[in-house]
Design a protein around this motif. Sequence first.
Motif, mmCIF file in Angstrom:
data_model
loop_
_atom_site.group_PDB
_atom_site.id
_atom_site.type_symbol
_atom_site.label_atom_id
_atom_site.label_comp_id
_atom_site.label_asym_id
_atom_site.label_seq_id
_atom_site.Cartn_x
_atom_site.Cartn_y
_atom_site.Cartn_z
ATOM 1 N N ARG A 141 -11.458 4.484 8.072
ATOM 2 C CA ARG A 141 -10.122 4.704 7.511
ATOM 3 C C ARG A 141 -10.212 4.890 6.000
ATOM 4 N N MET B 37 -4.490 10.169 3.446
ATOM 5 C CA MET B 37 -3.326 9.495 4.020
ATOM 6 C C MET B 37 -3.758 8.339 4.916
ATOM 7 N N MET B 38 -4.844 8.502 5.638
ATOM 8 C CA MET B 38 -5.378 7.391 6.425
ATOM 9 C C MET B 38 -5.753 6.227 5.511
ATOM 10 N N PRO C 86 -6.488 15.712 2.216
ATOM 11 C CA PRO C 86 -5.218 14.958 2.268
ATOM 12 C C PRO C 86 -5.048 14.136 3.534
ATOM 13 N N GLU C 87 -5.468 14.666 4.692
ATOM 14 C CA GLU C 87 -5.279 13.905 5.931
ATOM 15 C C GLU C 87 -6.118 12.627 5.932
ATOM 16 N N HIS C 88 -7.314 12.686 5.344
ATOM 17 C CA HIS C 88 -8.126 11.485 5.237
ATOM 18 C C HIS C 88 -7.555 10.543 4.178
ATOM 19 N N ARG D 40 -2.577 4.457 4.246
ATOM 20 C CA ARG D 40 -1.992 3.567 5.263
ATOM 21 C C ARG D 40 -2.763 2.252 5.342
ATOM 22 N N LEU E 263 -0.020 12.717 -2.689
ATOM 23 C CA LEU E 263 0.094 12.736 -1.225
ATOM 24 C C LEU E 263 1.481 13.175 -0.763
#
Length: 432
Positions: A262, A297-298, A293-295, A301, A363
């Motif tokens: 993550r 965002m992980m 960006p998708e990583h 979180r 983000l």
Amino acid sequence: MPSILFRPEDYRALSQEERELLSEGYLQAISVVRKNITPKGFSACSLKDNTVYGTDENYRSVWARDGALTALWTLDLEDEDIRQAQIDTFDTLLSLQAPNGQIPANVRIDSDVAEYAGVGGIASIDSVMWIIIGLVHICEARNDWSLAERHAEKLQKAMDWLAAHDSNNCGLLEIPEASDWADLFGFSYHVLYDEVLWYRSIDCYSRLLDRLGKGEQAEEYRKQAVFVREKFLRTFWPTTVRGEGNPALSFTDTQYSLGDARYLVAQVSPFSFSWRCDVCGNLLAFLTGLLAPEHAMMTFRFLWGCGVNDPGPVKNLYPPVQAGDPEWRSYYTVNLLNLPNHYHNGGLWPFIGSMWVRFIHRLGMPELAQWELVKLARTCQLGMSRPWEFNEWHHGVTGRPMGKAYQAWSAAGFIRACHDLEAVPSSVSHAI
């Protein structure tokens, strides 16, 4: 089920009082940067407002990493004194380059003595990379390459010195223990934070070579940057996702590994890895374009759920290392600095908090970024003796300031975050 993130309706527009807090903090931050102007460049913390003794004497220096970051984050300010200090910082440090190409970690303001190593006589690796990165950005921002031109040979020697730390020709640098900004912390070999800076140094240096008319050499560095980027992602982001045509990994293949990450892990060596989250390194990886960006965002979180931004943004490491942990080192008690939730061991650093704010904004969550900027302002407003000390670091649990007062990069980072978020009126941002 409630989300660990936020709903836009939960975050009202900032009140007039909160906006005034940001405006006041912005002007106070500029004042703090000005406190750190010396004839030789930026000091790390205000020389007039801090008592130094023993090992603290090295605070009376122009530091490569602190100075380069302070210069980077104040590039938009229309202040001639600050602009001159930016140039003086690079000139001072590059003028005392070692014969092997190493740039000093710091130069003493009172004596002009250059220090090339940190605690224990270990070389400061990231100091050299921040100078290269910062110098290229300042030249690009001003569209003036005279600084690079007069130091061109020295910059090439510095890149050669860095490249020599790729001792096995794998693409990444082999970093000695405790040789970067976390100079009392036990990461070594392939260290996330340092490899991010290595990639960024190559990328920046290729652009510099283009501007100096060395296109063929620049192309070689661009190819190297692509190779380092691929190696970096394979090394620091563990995943069970297989390529096309490859079967998925079985449970027995993954039960003793990290599985699907993550976040980018803090350190990897042939013998072990650290599963801890180096918050600074992860934020830098996204801000420098290494992490998709998708990583990112992980990662957001995960960090949001862990509360690394409480009581203020943000702790530099999650979770901190406790005594008895395999990653604990006996020297963490030197000067009582790296006790759990202190200093590099989970301390709260405003300069990293400024990157956290920009990370969230990039983000695509501007409302949340504004609220985190307000929280950062309230952290920087705290002080041991008076308000708006922009302290070096704070305790990771209590949030109380414990580092030096009027720290240059704490203030400069706040300025840069305000600029990125356009969080202060233009009438304020030019009232310098």
